[in-house]
Design a protein around this motif. Sequence first.
Motif, mmCIF file in Angstrom:
data_model
loop_
_atom_site.group_PDB
_atom_site.id
_atom_site.type_symbol
_atom_site.label_atom_id
_atom_site.label_comp_id
_atom_site.label_asym_id
_atom_site.label_seq_id
_atom_site.Cartn_x
_atom_site.Cartn_y
_atom_site.Cartn_z
ATOM 1 N N SER A 66 0.810 -1.214 0.000
ATOM 2 C CA SER A 66 0.000 0.000 0.000
ATOM 3 C C SER A 66 0.850 1.274 0.000
ATOM 4 N N ILE A 67 2.158 1.143 0.252
ATOM 5 C CA ILE A 67 3.022 2.329 0.232
ATOM 6 C C ILE A 67 3.013 2.965 -1.156
ATOM 7 N N GLY A 68 3.156 2.141 -2.196
ATOM 8 C CA GLY A 68 3.133 2.667 -3.551
ATOM 9 C C GLY A 68 1.803 3.317 -3.891
ATOM 10 N N LEU A 104 -1.730 8.181 -4.524
ATOM 11 C CA LEU A 104 -2.862 8.948 -4.012
ATOM 12 C C LEU A 104 -2.413 10.322 -3.530
ATOM 13 N N LEU A 105 -1.231 10.396 -2.919
ATOM 14 C CA LEU A 105 -0.702 11.689 -2.456
ATOM 15 C C LEU A 105 -0.491 12.641 -3.632
ATOM 16 N N CYS A 106 0.055 12.127 -4.723
ATOM 17 C CA CYS A 106 0.250 12.969 -5.913
ATOM 18 C C CYS A 106 -1.086 13.428 -6.479
ATOM 19 N N ALA A 107 -2.067 12.510 -6.544
ATOM 20 C CA ALA A 107 -3.383 12.865 -7.082
ATOM 21 C C ALA A 107 -4.077 13.898 -6.206
ATOM 22 N N ALA A 108 -3.988 13.724 -4.879
ATOM 23 C CA ALA A 108 -4.621 14.675 -3.957
ATOM 24 C C ALA A 108 -3.958 16.039 -4.045
ATOM 25 N N THR A 109 -2.636 16.057 -4.182
ATOM 26 C CA THR A 109 -1.916 17.323 -4.328
ATOM 27 C C THR A 109 -2.344 18.037 -5.607
ATOM 28 N N ALA A 110 -2.463 17.258 -6.693
ATOM 29 C CA ALA A 110 -2.898 17.838 -7.967
ATOM 30 C C ALA A 110 -4.320 18.391 -7.855
ATOM 31 N N LEU A 111 -5.185 17.680 -7.127
ATOM 32 C CA LEU A 111 -6.558 18.146 -6.933
ATOM 33 C C LEU A 111 -6.583 19.477 -6.189
ATOM 34 N N LEU A 112 -5.794 19.584 -5.123
ATOM 35 C CA LEU A 112 -5.740 20.833 -4.364
ATOM 36 C C LEU A 112 -5.235 21.987 -5.226
ATOM 37 N N GLY A 170 -9.672 17.164 -0.732
ATOM 38 C CA GLY A 170 -8.233 17.050 -0.996
ATOM 39 C C GLY A 170 -7.425 16.806 0.265
ATOM 40 N N ILE A 171 -7.748 17.528 1.345
ATOM 41 C CA ILE A 171 -7.038 17.330 2.615
ATOM 42 C C ILE A 171 -7.263 15.919 3.137
ATOM 43 N N PHE A 172 -8.485 15.447 3.065
ATOM 44 C CA PHE A 172 -8.790 14.085 3.524
ATOM 45 C C PHE A 172 -8.002 13.055 2.718
ATOM 46 N N LEU A 173 -7.904 13.248 1.404
ATOM 47 C CA LEU A 173 -7.154 12.302 0.567
ATOM 48 C C LEU A 173 -5.662 12.354 0.886
ATOM 49 N N VAL A 174 -5.136 13.526 1.178
ATOM 50 C CA VAL A 174 -3.719 13.641 1.552
ATOM 51 C C VAL A 174 -3.453 12.863 2.836
ATOM 52 N N THR A 211 -5.236 10.416 4.107
ATOM 53 C CA THR A 211 -5.397 8.982 3.819
ATOM 54 C C THR A 211 -4.153 8.424 3.148
ATOM 55 N N ALA A 212 -3.585 9.171 2.207
ATOM 56 C CA ALA A 212 -2.372 8.719 1.528
ATOM 57 C C ALA A 212 -1.213 8.556 2.505
ATOM 58 N N LEU A 213 -1.048 9.510 3.415
ATOM 59 C CA LEU A 213 0.034 9.415 4.406
ATOM 60 C C LEU A 213 -0.161 8.213 5.333
ATOM 61 N N LYS A 214 -1.401 7.939 5.702
ATOM 62 C CA LYS A 214 -1.661 6.762 6.543
ATOM 63 C C LYS A 214 -1.316 5.481 5.805
ATOM 64 N N MET A 215 -1.570 5.455 4.489
ATOM 65 C CA MET A 215 -1.211 4.270 3.709
ATOM 66 C C MET A 215 0.306 4.120 3.616
ATOM 67 N N ILE A 216 1.004 5.237 3.523
ATOM 68 C CA ILE A 216 2.465 5.186 3.407
ATOM 69 C C ILE A 216 3.114 4.717 4.705
ATOM 70 N N PHE A 217 2.639 5.227 5.844
ATOM 71 C CA PHE A 217 3.264 4.913 7.133
ATOM 72 C C PHE A 217 2.516 3.823 7.909
ATOM 73 N N GLY A 218 1.499 3.246 7.301
ATOM 74 C CA GLY A 218 0.710 2.245 8.009
ATOM 75 C C GLY A 218 1.466 0.986 8.364
ATOM 76 N N PHE A 219 2.559 0.698 7.619
ATOM 77 C CA PHE A 219 3.318 -0.527 7.907
ATOM 78 C C PHE A 219 3.941 -0.496 9.298
ATOM 79 N N LEU A 220 4.176 0.725 9.842
ATOM 80 C CA LEU A 220 4.813 0.816 11.162
ATOM 81 C C LEU A 220 3.920 0.218 12.244
ATOM 82 N N SER A 221 2.652 0.547 12.191
ATOM 83 C CA SER A 221 1.743 -0.030 13.188
ATOM 84 C C SER A 221 1.411 -1.478 12.849
#
Length: 474
Positions: free
Chosen positions: A21-23, A28-36, A357-361, A363-373
């Motif tokens: 899910s990191i990829g 998703l982070l790029c798409a959300a940034t583009a949306l904003l 857009g903020i919600f998607l950003v 969500t994307a960060l949680k997907m990137i760092f979710g492996f830690l938990s």
Amino acid sequence: MAFTETTTTGYGTRVGNSFKSIGTGFILLCAATALLWWNEGRAVKTAKMLEEAGSAFVEMPNPAKKDAALDGELVCGTAMATTEDSLSDGQFGIGAKAIALKRKVEYYQWIEHTSETKEDKLGGKEVTTTTYTYSKEWVSSPVESGQFKDPAYQKLNTVLTTYEDQEQWAENVAFGAYKLNESLIHSIRSSEAMTLAINEDLLAQLDKSAKTAYERFYGVKQQPTQPTQPTQNVVLSDSAKAVADSLQAVNDSINKAMANAENKKDLEYVHQAGNVLYFGRVPGSPEVGDVRVTFEKIVPAKVTVMAVVDGDTFKPFKAKNGKRFETLVMGKKTGDEIIEDAQDANSMWTWVLRILGIFLVVTALKMIFGFLSMILKVVPFLSSIMGFGIGIICWVIGVAWSLIIIAIAWIFYRPILGIILLAIAGFLVWVFAFKGKDKLKELAANAKAKAATQAAPVAPAEPAAPTPTNNPEV
């Protein structure tokens, strides 16, 4: 009755999925940034276009008469939208002189509803319990029940007939002495129920087809009959008997008249009620497979148009920044009211897309760092603490990142507001990076002091010295 299904996902699979899910998170982070970024540019361009339109339009005093002086001008005028076009629905043989004809089809079906509950187990496994419930509802298309999870509900859906939703629009709609273009025509909202006048032979064919479909699925069902009342030997006087006979005759006459009227109106499996054509035995008590078709028409109405006059028709206003604008609203409105409503709509959509857009950003960060938990899922309690901390961090970073993107976008158009947003984002980062760090150190020091206090050995109490007494015998 609910049907449940339980699945178990192993620890290794969950960790592997979290790394995959990191990829997805970066995408998703790029798409959300583009949306904003796009949303801010859209909002500013739209605001400038409306500001330009608001200062450029002129009121159209009399749309019933062409005015060559208005050609090429952005105008605002009110008139009746009318048409001489005749529209028809070929499948049902009905039509009307109208701006549009609309057909909406609904089916009475079993619908599957799904809910999930997930539980972490010691060792990193996850148990997912999925509950399936079923209800009968009117829906816009037939539902394939063969894919239902509960075998008891599989293949319970059928339909007596199928039709497609349909819309037909008039090509020629007059606006006083002018004609509306296609975009403006499709903005008219003056729906009315359409009176049905379907040919009796067609109704008979439809009824026969629906009956065949019904009996193929349900078999032959008898219409419900009224239960017979037990006979009682009641002795009436001659006058009472005469009154009873008279009342019975009146009742029979009323029932016969109602039956005749109903037979003229309805068939066994096809019923007309207002603007609804109903396929089924009893419209008031639908069965799975019943179909209802609703007919509406768009009728002439008073409308207000804001657009550029182009000969005998209209075209969109084009602002200096390339944005286009034309609108049709129901009823009478001034140009200032239309511009104000458009500005309010632009502001509303700007905030809706910002929040999205903020919600998607985040969500994307949680997907990137979710492996830690996820790595700590072997001990669910520790994983919950880690997940909570990651969630807070992702929200802080996500909001700060979003504000930075919004600020940079606004700097190109409104530098003062952009600088303010950058300052707010910087403040959030400072609070998190420095104040948050100091607070964590303070909490750690307090926890260490508390632990040291609890671990310190307790000195044994010394025996109390004897209390001196005044007794001379001692």
